[in-house]
Design a protein around this motif. Structure first.
Motif, PDB file in Angstrom:
ATOM      1  N   VAL A  44     -22.959 -24.886  10.532  1.00  0.00           N
ATOM      2  CA  VAL A  44     -22.741 -23.623   9.815  1.00  0.00           C
ATOM      3  C   VAL A  44     -23.789 -23.464   8.697  1.00  0.00           C
ATOM      4  N   ARG A  45     -24.065 -24.574   8.024  1.00  0.00           N
ATOM      5  CA  ARG A  45     -25.111 -24.556   6.979  1.00  0.00           C
ATOM      6  C   ARG A  45     -26.418 -24.020   7.573  1.00  0.00           C
ATOM      7  N   ASP A  46     -26.800 -24.567   8.725  1.00  0.00           N
ATOM      8  CA  ASP A  46     -28.082 -24.185   9.317  1.00  0.00           C
ATOM      9  C   ASP A  46     -28.069 -22.754   9.862  1.00  0.00           C
ATOM     10  N   ARG A 128     -13.824 -33.631   1.201  1.00  0.00           N
ATOM     11  CA  ARG A 128     -14.306 -35.026   1.210  1.00  0.00           C
ATOM     12  C   ARG A 128     -15.755 -35.119   1.701  1.00  0.00           C
ATOM     13  N   ARG A 129     -16.410 -34.005   1.854  1.00  0.00           N
ATOM     14  CA  ARG A 129     -17.802 -34.032   2.339  1.00  0.00           C
ATOM     15  C   ARG A 129     -18.793 -34.301   1.216  1.00  0.00           C
ATOM     16  N   ASP A 130     -20.044 -34.497   1.633  1.00  0.00           N
ATOM     17  CA  ASP A 130     -21.038 -34.943   0.650  1.00  0.00           C
ATOM     18  C   ASP A 130     -21.477 -33.856  -0.341  1.00  0.00           C
ATOM     19  N   PHE A 131     -21.869 -32.680   0.170  1.00  0.00           N
ATOM     20  CA  PHE A 131     -22.417 -31.645  -0.716  1.00  0.00           C
ATOM     21  C   PHE A 131     -21.787 -30.294  -0.382  1.00  0.00           C
ATOM     22  N   ILE A 133     -23.097 -27.532   0.253  1.00  0.00           N
ATOM     23  CA  ILE A 133     -23.725 -26.775   1.350  1.00  0.00           C
ATOM     24  C   ILE A 133     -23.202 -27.203   2.722  1.00  0.00           C
ATOM     25  N   ASN A 134     -22.529 -28.360   2.776  1.00  0.00           N
ATOM     26  CA  ASN A 134     -21.981 -28.819   4.061  1.00  0.00           C
ATOM     27  C   ASN A 134     -20.498 -28.514   4.214  1.00  0.00           C
ATOM     28  N   THR A 135     -19.969 -27.629   3.350  1.00  0.00           N
ATOM     29  CA  THR A 135     -18.516 -27.415   3.371  1.00  0.00           C
ATOM     30  C   THR A 135     -18.093 -26.077   3.979  1.00  0.00           C
ATOM     31  N   GLU A 173     -17.515 -42.947  -4.804  1.00  0.00           N
ATOM     32  CA  GLU A 173     -16.831 -43.007  -3.523  1.00  0.00           C
ATOM     33  C   GLU A 173     -17.793 -43.488  -2.432  1.00  0.00           C
ATOM     34  N   ASP A 174     -18.997 -42.976  -2.450  1.00  0.00           N
ATOM     35  CA  ASP A 174     -19.966 -43.347  -1.420  1.00  0.00           C
ATOM     36  C   ASP A 174     -21.404 -43.233  -1.960  1.00  0.00           C
ATOM     37  N   PRO A 175     -21.956 -44.366  -2.420  1.00  0.00           N
ATOM     38  CA  PRO A 175     -23.304 -44.324  -3.012  1.00  0.00           C
ATOM     39  C   PRO A 175     -24.398 -43.909  -2.031  1.00  0.00           C
ATOM     40  N   THR A 176     -24.161 -44.057  -0.719  1.00  0.00           N
ATOM     41  CA  THR A 176     -25.233 -43.680   0.219  1.00  0.00           C
ATOM     42  C   THR A 176     -25.497 -42.174   0.181  1.00  0.00           C
ATOM     43  N   ARG A 177     -24.607 -41.435  -0.441  1.00  0.00           N
ATOM     44  CA  ARG A 177     -24.850 -39.993  -0.562  1.00  0.00           C
ATOM     45  C   ARG A 177     -26.106 -39.696  -1.391  1.00  0.00           C
ATOM     46  N   VAL A 178     -26.499 -40.651  -2.231  1.00  0.00           N
ATOM     47  CA  VAL A 178     -27.733 -40.457  -3.009  1.00  0.00           C
ATOM     48  C   VAL A 178     -28.918 -40.314  -2.047  1.00  0.00           C
ATOM     49  N   PHE A 179     -28.950 -41.155  -1.028  1.00  0.00           N
ATOM     50  CA  PHE A 179     -30.024 -41.071  -0.033  1.00  0.00           C
ATOM     51  C   PHE A 179     -29.974 -39.717   0.686  1.00  0.00           C
ATOM     52  N   ARG A 180     -28.761 -39.314   1.012  1.00  0.00           N
ATOM     53  CA  ARG A 180     -28.597 -38.033   1.712  1.00  0.00           C
ATOM     54  C   ARG A 180     -29.053 -36.867   0.833  1.00  0.00           C
ATOM     55  N   ALA A 181     -28.763 -36.977  -0.473  1.00  0.00           N
ATOM     56  CA  ALA A 181     -29.148 -35.890  -1.390  1.00  0.00           C
ATOM     57  C   ALA A 181     -30.663 -35.697  -1.371  1.00  0.00           C
ATOM     58  N   LEU A 182     -31.391 -36.793  -1.448  1.00  0.00           N
ATOM     59  CA  LEU A 182     -32.856 -36.679  -1.496  1.00  0.00           C
ATOM     60  C   LEU A 182     -33.410 -36.226  -0.144  1.00  0.00           C
ATOM     61  N   ARG A 183     -32.747 -36.627   0.932  1.00  0.00           N
ATOM     62  CA  ARG A 183     -33.167 -36.191   2.262  1.00  0.00           C
ATOM     63  C   ARG A 183     -33.013 -34.673   2.416  1.00  0.00           C
ATOM     64  N   PHE A 184     -31.847 -34.164   2.027  1.00  0.00           N
ATOM     65  CA  PHE A 184     -31.622 -32.720   2.152  1.00  0.00           C
ATOM     66  C   PHE A 184     -32.496 -31.936   1.163  1.00  0.00           C
ATOM     67  N   GLN A 186     -35.478 -32.547   0.097  1.00  0.00           N
ATOM     68  CA  GLN A 186     -36.837 -32.382   0.609  1.00  0.00           C
ATOM     69  C   GLN A 186     -36.866 -31.598   1.907  1.00  0.00           C
ATOM     70  N   ARG A 187     -35.883 -31.833   2.769  1.00  0.00           N
ATOM     71  CA  ARG A 187     -35.909 -31.134   4.054  1.00  0.00           C
ATOM     72  C   ARG A 187     -35.812 -29.623   3.867  1.00  0.00           C
ATOM     73  N   PHE A 188     -34.925 -29.211   2.944  1.00  0.00           N
ATOM     74  CA  PHE A 188     -34.701 -27.772   2.781  1.00  0.00           C
ATOM     75  C   PHE A 188     -35.500 -27.169   1.634  1.00  0.00           C
TER      76      PHE A 188
HETATM   77  P1  ATP Z   1     -28.314 -33.299  10.082  1.00  0.00           P
HETATM   78  O1  ATP Z   1     -28.895 -31.953  10.183  1.00  0.00           O
HETATM   79  O2  ATP Z   1     -29.185 -34.322   9.445  1.00  0.00           O
HETATM   80  O3  ATP Z   1     -27.630 -33.788  11.328  1.00  0.00           O
HETATM   81  P2  ATP Z   1     -25.687 -33.013   9.083  1.00  0.00           P
HETATM   82  O4  ATP Z   1     -25.215 -32.320   7.850  1.00  0.00           O
HETATM   83  O5  ATP Z   1     -25.215 -32.502  10.385  1.00  0.00           O
HETATM   84  O6  ATP Z   1     -27.236 -33.058   8.981  1.00  0.00           O
HETATM   85  P3  ATP Z   1     -24.627 -35.642   9.641  1.00  0.00           P
HETATM   86  O7  ATP Z   1     -25.198 -36.895   9.083  1.00  0.00           O
HETATM   87  O8  ATP Z   1     -24.640 -35.418  11.095  1.00  0.00           O
HETATM   88  O9  ATP Z   1     -25.390 -34.521   8.844  1.00  0.00           O
HETATM   89  O10 ATP Z   1     -23.163 -35.476   9.104  1.00  0.00           O
HETATM   90  C1  ATP Z   1     -22.264 -34.515   9.586  1.00  0.00           C
HETATM   91  C2  ATP Z   1     -21.384 -34.010   8.476  1.00  0.00           C
HETATM   92  O11 ATP Z   1     -20.620 -35.088   7.954  1.00  0.00           O
HETATM   93  C3  ATP Z   1     -22.208 -33.438   7.330  1.00  0.00           C
HETATM   94  O12 ATP Z   1     -22.212 -32.053   7.351  1.00  0.00           O
HETATM   95  C4  ATP Z   1     -21.579 -33.994   6.087  1.00  0.00           C
HETATM   96  O13 ATP Z   1     -20.851 -33.014   5.401  1.00  0.00           O
HETATM   97  C5  ATP Z   1     -20.623 -35.069   6.555  1.00  0.00           C
HETATM   98  N1  ATP Z   1     -21.084 -36.369   6.039  1.00  0.00           N
HETATM   99  C6  ATP Z   1     -21.974 -37.211   6.591  1.00  0.00           C
HETATM  100  N2  ATP Z   1     -22.141 -38.300   5.844  1.00  0.00           N
HETATM  101  C7  ATP Z   1     -21.349 -38.150   4.772  1.00  0.00           C
HETATM  102  C8  ATP Z   1     -21.065 -38.948   3.634  1.00  0.00           C
HETATM  103  N3  ATP Z   1     -21.676 -40.115   3.424  1.00  0.00           N
HETATM  104  N4  ATP Z   1     -20.164 -38.477   2.761  1.00  0.00           N
HETATM  105  C9  ATP Z   1     -19.539 -37.291   2.969  1.00  0.00           C
HETATM  106  N5  ATP Z   1     -19.767 -36.509   4.001  1.00  0.00           N
HETATM  107  C10 ATP Z   1     -20.648 -36.916   4.901  1.00  0.00           C
END
Ligand code: ATP
Length: 436
Positions: A44-46, A128-131, A133-135, A173-184, A186-188
């Motif tokens: 949906v974001r995309d 419970r999602r990361d950012f 923009i993914n909700t 809750e999930d420190p790996t989200r920091v990596f995801r933040a920088l990935r998104f 730059q990507r977007f």
């Molecule tokens: P991509 O375009 O890279 O596939 P994506 O947003 O679809 O991006 P995925 O890694 O496939 O990313 O994750 C799917 C969904 O799951 C994401 O939209 C995100 O909201 C959620 N998600 C993934 N990893 C986490 C995390 N560590 N914490 C919270 N939510 C997460």
């Protein structure tokens, strides 16, 4: 409800017919089973970013596994289920996949310190999602097909090009989200919101990553390395001194900025010239990060990140052996084509590109690129059968002669079949004299 709007027309404009039909069918199955289905997340974001994305993630308010099985049955697909998490993957005969999750309260665990609030299951799933923009979620049931749910102002953040976490404990809750933040980011081409940015600073300062399993870090790192442009993301990780959590030797002072920029140029050069040749580009970037790590440090990293054995050898032993070859390619004043060929033959593209990235010597770069563009394809027409016909008995002289002819070809001393045969005869004669 001002938070919801119907985006059905927008979907019709943006999505392929097949995808649209698939979404409608998912909604129909949900209605039959008396549950609700939503397409969510990156898809949906995309859609709103005008980026192509056909990875369908469905959330079911109800039993996602039962839904997946019913849908798969009705459409000739298979399912793979994880009962524990209430998730399933539907796979069609052409390998198209749909991820299904269940939005049910019992699947959610939040840090104890977060206030408990009343939420619908779908809202809870988005929370419970990361950012933000993914909700986003779009309803699929026929009665509300195309209704967009935006609980956390995702549309505004997409419009403002800003990345925000949903709450202050997100990185706890999930420190790996920091990596995801920088990935998104730059990507977007987004920026990280002010509060989110200070939460990242805090996560780094407090070293939240200590307690994260290496395997999870590797998963996120690989997602970064597999992006179209990994270098700027890795540079951002270096800005935050975050690659040090992989190994203390991976730090900005080690000339990594220049190396990563070179990696981008070298892989771009390769991808343009050899469009049909596949190789693992992510591994080239990974080795670039490792360039100051000796064998012990590399093996330590491989163990920590649980890297598969077939990569261990390339990242460790072979990569380090290549460094010695590279010194020769840099320092030797004179090297003919055959010598360059013998040094590099059989090496995987990943290692060839890695060597080009590591060196600053023009001579070495020229030699390696000549090998990769021309020399590696060198072949002769002469075969073992020709040598038998010449009366040479099979033995060590056989492969030596073929090798000598190939080297002569590489060095331009033979050009066609007649010259190859003449050269082979000469070689056999000389060898024969020597052994007498
Ligand atoms: P991509 O375009 O890279 O596939 P994506 O947003 O679809 O991006 P995925 O890694 O496939 O990313 O994750 C799917 C969904 O799951 C994401 O939209 C995100 O909201 C959620 N998600 C993934 N990893 C986490 C995390 N560590 N914490 C919270 N939510 C997460």
């Amino acid at each position: 409800n001002k938070r919801s709007r119907v985006v059905h027309n927008f979907m019709r404009e943006r999505l392929s017919r097949n995808i649209l039909k698939m979404l409608a069918q998912l909604g129909e199955t949900a209605a039959e089973l008396d549950c609700r289905a939503y397409v969510v997340g990156g898809f949906v974001r995309d859609l709103f970013l005008f980026r192509k994305n056909e990875d369908i993630d469905v959330v079911i308010e109800g039993d996602g596994i039962a839904f997946a099985k019913t849908f798969a049955n009705a459409h000739g697909a298979r399912t793979h289920t994880h009962e524990k998490f209430g998730t399933a993957v539907i796979t069609f005969p052409d390998d198209f996949k749909i991820d299904v999750a269940s939005a049910r309260m019992e699947y959610y665990q939040f840090p104890a310190s977060l206030p408990v609030v009343e939420m619908s299951s779908i809202k809870m799933d988005m929370f419970r999602r990361d950012f933000t923009i993914n909700t986003l979620a779009i309803e699929l049931n026929p009665d509300k097909f195309g209704r967009l749910l935006d609980f956390f102002s995702a549309q505004k953040d997409i419009k403002d090009k800003v990345l925000r976490v949903l709450h202050n404990l997100s990185f706890v809750e999930d420190p790996t989200r920091v990596f995801r933040a920088l990935r998104f980011e730059q990507r977007f081409g987004f920026t990280i919101g002010k509060l989110t940015s200070s939460l990242i600073d805090n996560a780094v300062k407090m070293d939240f990553f200590k307690r994260v399993a290496g395997k999870r870090i590797y998963t996120e790192l690989k997602l970064i390395l597999k992006e179209e442009h990994p270098a700027p993301i890795l540079l951002r990780l270096l800005d935050y001194d975050l690659l040090r959590i992989i190994h203390p030797l991976i730090k900005i002072e080690n000339d990594l900025q220049r190396l990563l920029e070179t990696a981008q140029k070298v892989t771009d050069w390769h991808d343009l010239l050899f469009i049909d040749e596949s190789y693992e580009r992510w591994a080239v970037y990974f080795m670039t990060l490792l360039c100051h790590c000796d064998l012990d440090a590399t093996l330590e990293i491989c163990n920590h990140l649980t890297i598969a054995p077939r990569y261990r050898k390339m990242f460790g032993e072979t990569r380090i052996m290549m460094a010695e070859h590279l010194t020769r390619l840099e320092r030797r004043k004179r090297m003919d084509n055959a010598q360059v060929y013998n040094l590099l033959k059989g090496l995987r593209t990943e290692l060839i590109l890695y060597m080009m990235i590591c060196t600053t010597s023009d001579t070495a770069i020229k030699r390696i690129s000549k090998y990769h563009t021309q020399l590696r394809h060198a072949a002769i027409t002469l075969s073992g059968k020709d040598l038998l016909d010449m009366g040479l008995p099979p033995g060590p002289l056989f492969s030596r002669t073929l090798q000598a002819v190939l080297e002569a070809k590489l060095n331009g001393r033979v050009r066609n079949r007649e010259e190859e045969i003449a050269f082979a005869r000469q070689t056999i004669k000389k060898q024969g004299k020597k052994s007498r």
